[in-house]
Write an enzyme that holds these catalytic residues in place. Structure first.
Site, PDB file in Angstrom:
ATOM      1  N   ASP B 532       0.767  -1.167  -0.087  1.00  0.00           N
ATOM      2  CA  ASP B 532      -0.016   0.127  -0.132  1.00  0.00           C
ATOM      3  C   ASP B 532       1.082   1.217  -0.090  1.00  0.00           C
ATOM      4  O   ASP B 532       2.257   1.069  -0.039  1.00  0.00           O
ATOM      5  CB  ASP B 532      -0.913  -0.021   1.285  1.00  0.00           C
ATOM      6  CG  ASP B 532      -2.172   0.869   1.164  1.00  0.00           C
ATOM      7  OD1 ASP B 532      -2.303   1.677   0.035  1.00  0.00           O
ATOM      8  OD2 ASP B 532      -2.900   1.011   2.197  1.00  0.00           O
ATOM      9  N   GLU B 535       2.623   5.227  -3.923  1.00  0.00           N
ATOM     10  CA  GLU B 535       2.544   5.942  -4.766  1.00  0.00           C
ATOM     11  C   GLU B 535       3.844   6.947  -5.152  1.00  0.00           C
ATOM     12  O   GLU B 535       4.033   7.445  -6.169  1.00  0.00           O
ATOM     13  CB  GLU B 535       1.330   7.423  -4.605  1.00  0.00           C
ATOM     14  CG  GLU B 535       0.009   6.330  -4.681  1.00  0.00           C
ATOM     15  CD  GLU B 535      -0.435   5.682  -3.458  1.00  0.00           C
ATOM     16  OE1 GLU B 535       0.301   5.824  -2.439  1.00  0.00           O
ATOM     17  OE2 GLU B 535      -1.213   4.698  -3.632  1.00  0.00           O
ATOM     18  N   ASP B 609      -9.394   3.722  -1.536  1.00  0.00           N
ATOM     19  CA  ASP B 609     -10.238   4.153  -0.496  1.00  0.00           C
ATOM     20  C   ASP B 609     -11.492   4.624  -0.935  1.00  0.00           C
ATOM     21  O   ASP B 609     -11.681   5.927  -0.900  1.00  0.00           O
ATOM     22  CB  ASP B 609      -9.474   5.013   0.518  1.00  0.00           C
ATOM     23  CG  ASP B 609      -8.248   4.307   0.938  1.00  0.00           C
ATOM     24  OD1 ASP B 609      -7.992   3.149   0.913  1.00  0.00           O
ATOM     25  OD2 ASP B 609      -7.265   5.048   1.596  1.00  0.00           O
TER      26      ASP B 609
END
Lengths: 564, 943
Positions: B532, B535, B609
């Protein structure tokens, strides 16, 4: 973990037939043997209109809409209301005729295992110690018969459980005795209190009368004495009071100014917090931030709507300079007082003969009492110094009265306590004020039986209230119990609800459901946060043990061990 | 109480609009200037520099910057064996390092030229048959397998038209928007001294030459300043698709499959589609705003033709789209009108590197794109089953409890997940000693029913003395650096953190070591990984990510590689999971949030999300379908919605939808209430369980679809345009789809309170309701009942669907179960289907250890034929699988003549047949009972 609840299914089975029916098809339990006896045909158990050849039993193809032709395979498992619907041959009825695949478990307790566990490559020894659930050996699966060792271990543990139950019941008896004694003690103290109260009530009456008489007389006594000091006293007092009022007024003005500044600061801070709440990113999950936002929300919710204008006006009025038209007119008080009528009467008395004087005096006193009692004249009995007789009488009366009140409160409490629900047979009366705790991972949990539940983080911080005891209930559970017997098990259990604990971020006030099961000693077995800030605490205690096993956990049950 | 409703929108001010991104604003201004008549495009090929050699045309483009002054831009146009073409434009000065960087920067001077080494894995073989024909002003190259393609390169201004069978399909620089901001030194202007009381002179009106210098240097945003040592360096190109009305792809955005226009107007976006991987909190619907990942691959589609472009650039990228309608006959009022879709691509730095795919089918385009960037991973089979996740399962006991409860309620699941809280103080590769004292015990319990655990591991490494991972990271200097070349420090979950630089081969090597069972204590073979925040998400960074002037391996600026960053981390974890114990090579399963072109090779992605509301439920399918179109089909959305508490009907519908997500995971935020399926209560739990069991029953079909995607890039959820490229009415449909090649047409309910849905049928074939065989027929819209317990799901006539109907605790325990074949006959009474099977966990399939069957029903004969290629492990695998049979064959739409038939012939034996006549609009069907045939062998059944 050893799953025992499936084994419990067999509690009602008679076992003598076990060895007698060697020809039952695979997976058929003795109760269903009769359906599989015919050598010519088999009819589906709940669909007798469907008749099959016996070779279709356990042929890995599901023919019966109730699954009864596949007692020993997983072929009929798709017949389930939990599976996606599909057009089925025969009937829409998907209720199954068999409780599961029957494991004989020789050397241990026979049991049923769900058909979906049959031939899936897993030896489900907890339910099927003989390994017969994997008879096809899919993918080379081999499940040897472990009933001998598992049975032995089970019996060993069962012995322990039986002993433990025996001890638990002893302890329960002790608790019951203790509870009974506590109750009896309470009842005794109630009756004692009641009689004491009756006695005290009489005494109070008497003393009250004495006090009233003394006071009545006293009230009638006209205060004599010099008038010379009186004038100067008031004047001095007025002067002092004035200075004091001025001082208080200027302090008040200072305080008001400070308050206004603080108000501005509060408004500024509230603005910051409101913005903070709005702009924060809940995804970052910072506990500190969460607590702060929660506290702010609580604060904002409790904040009074607007300013109290009335009290603000009061402050304004009070803080104004006194003058003739506003506040206190000090001038009125700084001059000497004129003679009162009473004083004139005293003087007049001096000219009268003794008898007449007494009569007049008496009349004056009566008159005064009349006036006082009718609220016409001010009662000066309390204003000045009081005679010792009155204060003594009042003290005696007061002391008895206080005593009486205290006893009444105690009586009320005791009576409430007596009628309070202390669980079955009043048994938790014995555990009142007793607390137990458990160390569980991050937290230490505490249960105070009739009081509250708490948690304390090992990572620091104080303890958090998880609820205060509200009531007993009962609920039905169906859960696995480990080999150690620590678990809620299957059946109706006594529960205790603890509510209104500390408020939770983004959730309710914390609450705890305490589920009780029989155990030798009081012990918190497990605490889980089932929902956010809604806890469940599984607790073992002899208080809920029952002879014959019901009410306790799975560990004490008959569960058919004698049937083998 | 905070409620995460739809009312809470994304924190817009955290992310740039085009106006706030200097190069975006500049290039839009450039485009506006170019639209003015009399404008001359300043780029031309110097014809004398052109050189054709072995399928490549090389030369130099000259950019005129002022009269007589030009900048040299080397260009290479390659024609590939696969039929794709590639155009690369660089800048000579930067290439040769003949520039000066500001602020004493140590960054690399070249334009970033290594995106290829991350994104491309093959398909670069140069065509041996392409031919060039040079003329005075143009060069024409014919290429493609049958020379059906043609590229016409115009020299001045530089432009290329790509044609197929003589018709132009794609035009580069047709609008003259090609731009490449050449290097220039900063000339410090002396500000004229202002005198007291003098008004500030009004700023000069922007000269429409794209020369607004205000954003060339030091660009501030959100209180942080990008030092931009290389100055302005953006690249831009317009790409026009003449006659194409629809464009798809360029994920990841929340919005419809068919991309919208972006230059304003009713229903259009105001900003270009943005690709700049970012941790966007509470993203909004129908927006061109950037999300967590990016794939700069676009397909354009018109009746019977699909083409595509792939813009290989890893820097921040924006894409403007306009659609120009031109009615050929003004009296026809739009009938027969033609729409050109005009796109404009611009990136902040790097090369112009664009691939051209000329189709003509969607399948051709995805296949060609996949040849370059790789096909979707063939995932371990468990990973396409159901995943039960939550932030967080609090303790190892909690995990075990959920595991037991799922079993007890007979709800199948394969994987339970741990979010960040399992770690000791957010230090990855550790377990919280208080809450997870016994990870191995937990993993072992899961393993008993072949279930798995996925634990999260993120790229931020807690900066804490004594944490062995950060100590090594620092010691070995494997972290991302700041602009000054020191280790970069930022904030994420653990607080102060450093970021592993997975561009560095040494960092990958080190990362691999951390995953060995003996290094990662408490791990076992049934533990898999979730990446996760890659980015990367940096809480205190600009736009919640890293500063662009950070430096990666070999001093490439973060700006140049940003969109690749997530993939490099995902790749490192993938490499690590391949072989955690020597000799034990397994297919990894690694979920990623951030991705780029090529990430499909490494594992699954999810849409990040989302929120527990109906709008987000509805947004899932267009996003997931679009991922498939862009070559990354292993995609899903959080079932139930991440933020907020779903009502029970929403949760139920979401499970029904999730049963059709290629990646199927229930997930929830830490502040939400528990929502494991068994908690919903009846009727919801029962309906959810049915949806889950539907997924499990169809796993053979899903796995076959995954296999197909892994060999030719065909999407798993196939939109209408993909399956019916000639049916214009279906081009924009993105709320219903086909599952693989199964003929299953699904339209899960995504609207609150719906009792029915309208399903669009693209042809006149017969369609059967999956659950009761009710028939629908006739092209157009049909109402299908959809009460809460029902998923609108049809079987198109003509397909054979493999299933496994026996419910088990997990997919692993279904391995030996027999199959059910559902034969849905078409109007001619025929059907066909496919099945792919392997061990679901190893790479043995590469050595032939797999089953690939084609099923066909024709002329009353149902046949299974082998479609596999024999390898060295084939025989042993087939032998082991021989025992797996077919327990039942259901023929839907069975002919009336079978009503008297009781048996069918299978070779020398027979099997029973039971016929059920048509009734109440429901098709006739027949079932063959226990045919006693193997899934691994050829067989033939005669009816």
């Amino acid at each position: 973990m050893k799953r025992v609840e499936a084994l419990v299914l067999l509690g009602t089975l008679s076992t003598s037939i076990l060895a007698a029916e060697p020809s039952r098809p695979r997976g058929v339990g003795p109760d269903f043997a009769k359906f599989y006896k015919s050598a010519d045909t088999f009819t589906c158990i709940s669909h007798p209109e469907i008749s099959l050849s016996p070779s279709q039993i356990n042929d890995e193809y599901c023919d019966c809409p109730d699954g009864s032709d596949e007692p020993g395979t997983a072929a009929c498992t798709y017949l389930s209301s939990l599976s996606p619907p599909q057009p089925l041959a025969g009937s829409e009825n998907t209720s199954l005729a068999l409780p599961g695949y029957y494991c004989k478990n020789k050397g241990h307790i026979p049991g049923y295992i769900p058909h979906m566990y049959v031939n899936d490559g897993v030896c489900d020894y907890e339910l099927c110690c003989d390994g017969s659930d994997e008879w096809a050996g899919v993918g080379g699966t081999k499940c040897e018969d472990k009933c001998k060792e598992i049975g032995k271990e089970w019996r060993r543990l069962d012995d322990i459980r039986t002993k433990s139950l025996r001890n638990a019941l002893k302890r329960k008896d002790a608790l019951l005795k203790d509870a009974g004694e506590k109750r009896a003690g309470l009842e005794t103290s109630i009756s004692n209190l009641e009689s004491e109260i009756r006695v005290l009530e009489h005494r109070e009456q008497d003393l009250k009368k004495v006090y009233e008489d003394v006071e009545r007389r006293e009230r009638g006594r006209v205060v004599g004495g010099s008038t010379t000091g009186k004038v100067s006293k008031v004047t001095v007092l007025a002067g002092l009071a004035k200075a004091r009022v001025e001082e208080l007024r200027s302090t008040l003005l200072g305080v008001v100014e400070k308050r206004n500044k603080l108000k501005e600061k509060v408004a500024e801070l509230e603005g910051i917090l409101a913005k903070f709440k709005e702009e924060r990113n809940p995804n970052f999950n910072d506990e500190g931030v969460k607590r702060a936002v929660q506290a702010w929300e609580d604060y904002a919710a409790n904040r009074q709507g607007g300013e109290d204008d009335a009290s603000e006006r009061d402050v304004e009025a009070v803080s104004k300079e006194d003058s003739e038209s506003e506040g206190i007119n000090w001038k009125e008080w700084e001059t000497e007082e004129e003679e009162s009528d009473v004083e004139a009467i005293y003087k007049f008395e001096e000219y009268l003969p003794e008898g007449v004087r007494t009569w007049v005096h008496q009349k004056i006193i009566d008159m005064r009492i009349m006036l006082v009692e009718n609220g016409i004249l001010a009662d000066n009995a309390n204003s000045g110094s009081e005679s010792k007789a009155v204060s003594d009488a009042r003290a005696s009366y007061q002391s008895v009265s206080d005593d009486l009140n205290a006893k009444r409160v105690t009586l009320g409490e005791s009576q409430t306590d007596l009628t309070k629900d202390y669980g079955p047979n009043d048994i938790f009366r014995a555990l009142k004020n007793v607390c137990i705790s458990k160390d569980s991972g991050e937290y230490e949990y505490e249960l105070c039986w009739m009081e509250n539940t708490k948690q304390k983080s090992k990572k620091g911080g104080g303890s958090t209230g998880m609820g205060n005891f509200v009531r007993f209930d009962k609920a039905v559970y169906d859960e696995e119990v480990g080999a150690d017997g620590k678990g809620v098990g299957k059946g109706e259990r006594v529960t205790m609800s603890y509510e209104n604990g500390q408020h939770c971020w983004n959730g309710p006030n914390r609450q705890t459901l305490v589920v009780l099961a029989c155990a030798e000693k009081d012990e918190i077995w497990r605490v889980v946060e089932q929902e956010k800030c809604m806890y469940r605490m599984d607790v073992g205690t002899p208080a809920v043990c029952e002879r014959g096993g019901s009410g306790g956990n799975g560990g004490e049950k008959g569960k058919g061990k004698d049937e083998l | 109480m905070v409620k995460f409703g739809s009312g809470i929108a994304v924190k817009h001010e955290n992310f740039k609009t085009c106006d706030q991104a200097g190069f975006c604003k500049r290039n839009r201004a450039y485009a506006d200037a170019a639209g003015v008549t009399g404008w001359e495009a300043p780029f031309r090929i110097a014809a004398d520099t052109l050189n054709w050699q072995n399928g490549q045309l090389q030369g130099t483009i000259l950019k005129t910057i002022k009269e007589g002054e030009t900048v040299r831009l080397p260009v290479t146009i390659s024609f590939l064996e696969s039929g794709s073409a590639r155009v690369v434009i660089d800048e000579e000065k930067r290439q040769k390092g003949e520039i000066e960087l500001r602020h004493n920067s140590i960054a690399r001077k070249e334009r970033y030229n290594e995106a290829e080494s991350w994104a491309i894995v093959g398909g670069l073989d140069i065509s041996k048959t392409a031919k060039e024909n040079r003329e005075e002003k143009t060069s024409t190259i014919t290429y493609g397998s049958e020379n059906q393609f043609e590229a016409v390169v115009t020299f001045a201004p530089f432009a290329i038209d790509f044609k197929r069978d003589g018709a132009t399909q794609i035009k580069l620089n047709d609008r003259g928007l090609l731009n490449l901001e050449h290097w220039r030194p900063k000339i410090e202007k002396v500000e004229p001294e202002k005198k007291e009381g003098e008004e500030t002179p009004p700023t000069e009106v922007e000269v429409p030459t794209g020369e607004d210098e205000s954003t060339w240097w030091d660009e501030p945003f959100g209180g942080q300043t990008d030092s931009k040592p290389k100055g302005p360096e953006s690249v831009s190109l317009d790409i026009t698709f003449p006659g194409y009305e629809h464009v798809f792809g360029i994920p990841e955005h929340a919005g419809p499959l068919s991309l919208k226009e972006t230059r304003g107007g009713t229903g259009n976006h105001e900003d270009p589609y943005r690709l700049y991987n970012a941790d966007v909190f509470e993203y909004i619907m129908d927006s061109p705003m950037t999300l967590y990942g990016s794939i700069p691959f676009m397909q354009a589609h018109k009746k019977d033709s699909t083409v595509g472009v792939f813009w290989l650039n890893a820097a921040e990228t924006w894409i403007d789209i306009i659609k120009a309608k031109e009615a050929h006959n003004p009296l026809s009022l739009g009938i027969g009108s033609k729409t050109d879709t005009k796109t404009h691509w611009f990136s902040e730095s790097g090369l112009i590197d664009v691939f051209i795919f000329l189709g003509p089918t969607p399948k051709d385009v995805t296949k060609a794109y996949g040849e370059l960037t790789g096909y979707s991973q063939l995932p371990p089979e468990f990973s396409i089953a159901y995943h039960q996740c939550r932030w967080n399962y609090n303790t190892d006991e909690d995990v075990k409890d959920v595991d037991r409860k799922m079993s007890k309620h007979q709800i199948p699941y394969d994987v339970i997940w741990l979010d960040i809280e399992y770690t000791d103080d957010k230090q990855y590769f550790t377990w919280d000693p208080l809450t997870f004292p016994d990870p191995i015990g937990m993993l072992k319990q899961l393993d008993e029913s072949e279930r798995k655990l996925v634990a999260i591991i993120d790229p931020h490494i807690k900066n804490k003395e004594g944490y062995h991972v950060v100590d090594e990271l620092k010691k070995k200097d494997l972290a991302v650096h700041n602009k000054d070349g020191n280790i970069y420090e930022g904030w994420c979950w653990p607080g102060s953190s450093h970021w592993i630089d997975c561009f560095n081969p040494a960092a990958i090597k080190w990362w691999i070591g951390l995953f060995k069972y003996d290094a990662f204590k408490g791990s076992m073979p049934n533990l898999f990984i979730w990446n996760d925040m890659n980015e990367p998400s940096v809480f205190n960074g600009p736009e919640t990510t890293m500063p662009k002037d950070n430096l990666h391996y070999q001093n490439w600026e973060h700006r140049d590689v940003h969109n690749l960053n997530g993939m490099t981390f995902h790749n490192a974890t993938y490499q690590a999971m391949l072989e955690r114990k020597k000799g034990e090579i397994r297919r990894p399963f690694v979920l990623t949030r951030s991705f780029y072109a090529g990430s499909q090779r490494l594992g699954a992605m999810w849409t990040g999300d989302n929120q527990a509301n109906w709008e987000h439920l509805a947004a899932g399918f267009p996003m997931i379908i679009n991922q498939g179109v862009a070559g990354y089909p292993f995609a899903g959305a959080d079932v139930g919605g991440f933020f907020g508490n779903p009502e029970k009907d929403l949760l139920t519908r979401w499970y029904q939808a999730g049963a059709f997500y290629p990646f199927f995971r229930g997930h929830a935020h830490i502040d939400t209430r528990r929502r494991e399926p068994y908690l919903a209560g009846e009727p919801y739990t029962g309906i959810i369980t049915q949806a889950l069991r539907l997924r499990y029953a169809l796993l053979p079909a899903w796995y076959t679809a995954f296999h197909e995607a892994s060999v030719n890039g065909t999407p798993i959820l196939r939109p209408h345009y993909f399956v019916y490229p000639a049916d214009e009415a279906g081009f924009a449909i993105d709320d219903q789809f086909f599952v693989g090649s199964t003929g299953l047409l699904a339209k899960p309910v995504v609207k609150e309170g719906a009792e029915s849905v309208d399903i669009y049928l693209p042809d006149n074939e017969v369609y059967y309701d999956y659950f009761d065989y009710k028939t629908y027929s006739g092209r157009g819209s049909h109402s299908v009942a959809a009460p809460l317990e029902k998923i609108p799901l049809l079987m198109q006539g003509g397909h054979i669907i493999p299933r496994k109907d026996r419910p088990r605790r997990s997919s692993g325990l279904m391995k030996w179960d027999p199959y059910t074949l559902v034969v849905a006959l078409d109007k001619q009474g025929n059907a066909e289907g496919e099945l792919y099977v392997d061990d679901g966990e190893t790479f043995d399939y590469e050595s032939g250890a797999y089953i690939k069957r084609a099923f066909g029903f024709k002329d009353n004969v149902l046949e299974s034929t082998n479609r596999g290629t024999k390898g060295k492990m084939t025989s042993s695998y087939i032998k082991a699988m021989k025992a797996v049979g077919v327990e039942r064959i259901v023929i839907v739409g069975a002919p009336k003549s079978w009503s008297t038939k009781a048996v069918v012939k299978i070779g020398k034996t027979e099997a029973r047949l039971e016929y059920h006549p048509e009734s109440g609009g429901k098709a006739a069907w027949a079932v063959i009972k226990s045919p006693k045939i193997s899934i691994a062998e050829d067989w033939k059944i005669e009816f």
